[in-house]
Write a protein that holds these residues in place. Structure first.
Motif, PDB file in Angstrom:
ATOM      1  N   ILE A   1       0.825   4.176  -2.748  1.00  0.00           N
ATOM      2  CA  ILE A   1       0.615   5.583  -2.386  1.00  0.00           C
ATOM      3  C   ILE A   1       1.791   6.433  -2.854  1.00  0.00           C
ATOM      4  CG2 ILE A   1       0.417   7.180  -0.444  1.00  0.00           C
ATOM      5  CD1 ILE A   1      -1.207   4.960   0.984  1.00  0.00           C
TER       6      ILE A   1
ATOM      7  N   ARG B   1       0.833  -1.205   0.000  1.00  0.00           N
ATOM      8  CA  ARG B   1       0.000   0.000   0.000  1.00  0.00           C
ATOM      9  C   ARG B   1       0.867   1.254   0.000  1.00  0.00           C
ATOM     10  NH1 ARG B   1      -3.777  -0.882   4.977  1.00  0.00           N
ATOM     11  NH2 ARG B   1      -3.941   1.368   4.795  1.00  0.00           N
TER      12      ARG B   1
ATOM     13  N   LYS C   1      -0.189   8.831   7.034  1.00  0.00           N
ATOM     14  CA  LYS C   1      -0.934   7.889   7.875  1.00  0.00           C
ATOM     15  C   LYS C   1      -0.429   6.464   7.679  1.00  0.00           C
ATOM     16  CE  LYS C   1      -5.542   6.178   8.881  1.00  0.00           C
ATOM     17  NZ  LYS C   1      -6.929   6.118   8.452  1.00  0.00           N
ATOM     18  N   THR C   2      -0.212   6.062   6.442  1.00  0.00           N
ATOM     19  CA  THR C   2       0.283   4.714   6.156  1.00  0.00           C
ATOM     20  C   THR C   2       1.679   4.525   6.737  1.00  0.00           C
ATOM     21  OG1 THR C   2      -1.029   4.651   4.146  1.00  0.00           O
ATOM     22  CG2 THR C   2       0.718   3.029   4.346  1.00  0.00           C
TER      23      THR C   2
ATOM     24  N   GLU D   1      -1.517  13.151   3.021  1.00  0.00           N
ATOM     25  CA  GLU D   1      -2.048  12.712   4.312  1.00  0.00           C
ATOM     26  C   GLU D   1      -2.150  11.190   4.365  1.00  0.00           C
ATOM     27  OE1 GLU D   1      -5.716  14.788   4.963  1.00  0.00           O
ATOM     28  OE2 GLU D   1      -4.720  16.748   4.946  1.00  0.00           O
ATOM     29  N   GLU D   2      -2.592  10.557   3.287  1.00  0.00           N
ATOM     30  CA  GLU D   2      -2.655   9.095   3.245  1.00  0.00           C
ATOM     31  C   GLU D   2      -1.258   8.492   3.397  1.00  0.00           C
ATOM     32  OE1 GLU D   2      -6.266   8.700   0.019  1.00  0.00           O
ATOM     33  OE2 GLU D   2      -4.686   7.217  -0.006  1.00  0.00           O
ATOM     34  N   HIS D   3      -0.320   9.124   2.725  1.00  0.00           N
ATOM     35  CA  HIS D   3       1.070   8.651   2.796  1.00  0.00           C
ATOM     36  C   HIS D   3       1.584   8.700   4.238  1.00  0.00           C
ATOM     37  CE1 HIS D   3       5.162   7.974   1.373  1.00  0.00           C
ATOM     38  NE2 HIS D   3       5.542   8.966   2.157  1.00  0.00           N
TER      39      HIS D   3
ATOM     40  N   GLN E   1      -4.323  15.556  -0.198  1.00  0.00           N
ATOM     41  CA  GLN E   1      -5.062  14.337   0.159  1.00  0.00           C
ATOM     42  C   GLN E   1      -4.144  13.115   0.163  1.00  0.00           C
ATOM     43  OE1 GLN E   1      -8.147  13.359  -2.616  1.00  0.00           O
ATOM     44  NE2 GLN E   1      -8.507  11.331  -1.707  1.00  0.00           N
TER      45      GLN E   1
END
Length: 138
Positions: free
Chosen positions: A59, A55, A82-83, A78-80, A75
């Motif tokens: 990302i 994942r 969080k992961t 932020e995913e990066h 966006q």
């Protein structure tokens, strides 16, 4: 492989007359079971880590592509993050679980060594006693 009947009988007698050996053997089994459970947990955490790694790579690729689209960068950024945080937390959990697993293995091995030594001591003592009983009086 099944024990020889005489050996099995001797082991059963030792276990009946020496409950401390039985307790140590049970402790060994408990620690071994805990180590096996933790092995499974480590495997599950590693699989989850691999999934998170995939994942993370996905990302990362998304972020590279979206650099040209500045409005979407926030966006995916932020995913990066969080992961990455999830990945770091999993790494910590794997390390903690691995330490615990090693500790249980060591405890299980230690208990097994003590059980083996105690059984050997009892067998030697019984052999000496039997030899005394079987030796003709002078």
């Amino acid at each position: 492989m099944p024990l020889h009947t005489d050996t099995q009988s001797q082991v059963e007698t030792i276990l009946r007359t020496h409950p401390e050996i039985t307790a140590l053997a049970q402790q060994h089994v408990y620690h071994a079971e805990q180590a096996v459970r933790l092995n499974f947990k480590v495997a599950m955490l590693r699989a989850e880590m691999e999934d998170l790694h995939r994942r993370q790579q996905t990302i990362d690729r998304r972020i590279e592509l979206t650099l040209t689209f500045v409005r979407n960068l926030s966006q995916f950024g932020e995913e990066h993050i969080k992961t990455r945080q999830e990945k770091e937390e999993l790494e910590k959990r794997i390390i903690e679980t691995e330490r615990s697993r090693v500790s249980f293995y060591n405890k299980a091995e230690s208990a097994w060594v003590r059980v083996r030594e105690m059984v050997e001591t009892v067998v030697i003592a019984q052999t000496v006693e039997e030899d005394k009983e079987n030796k003709p009086a002078m």
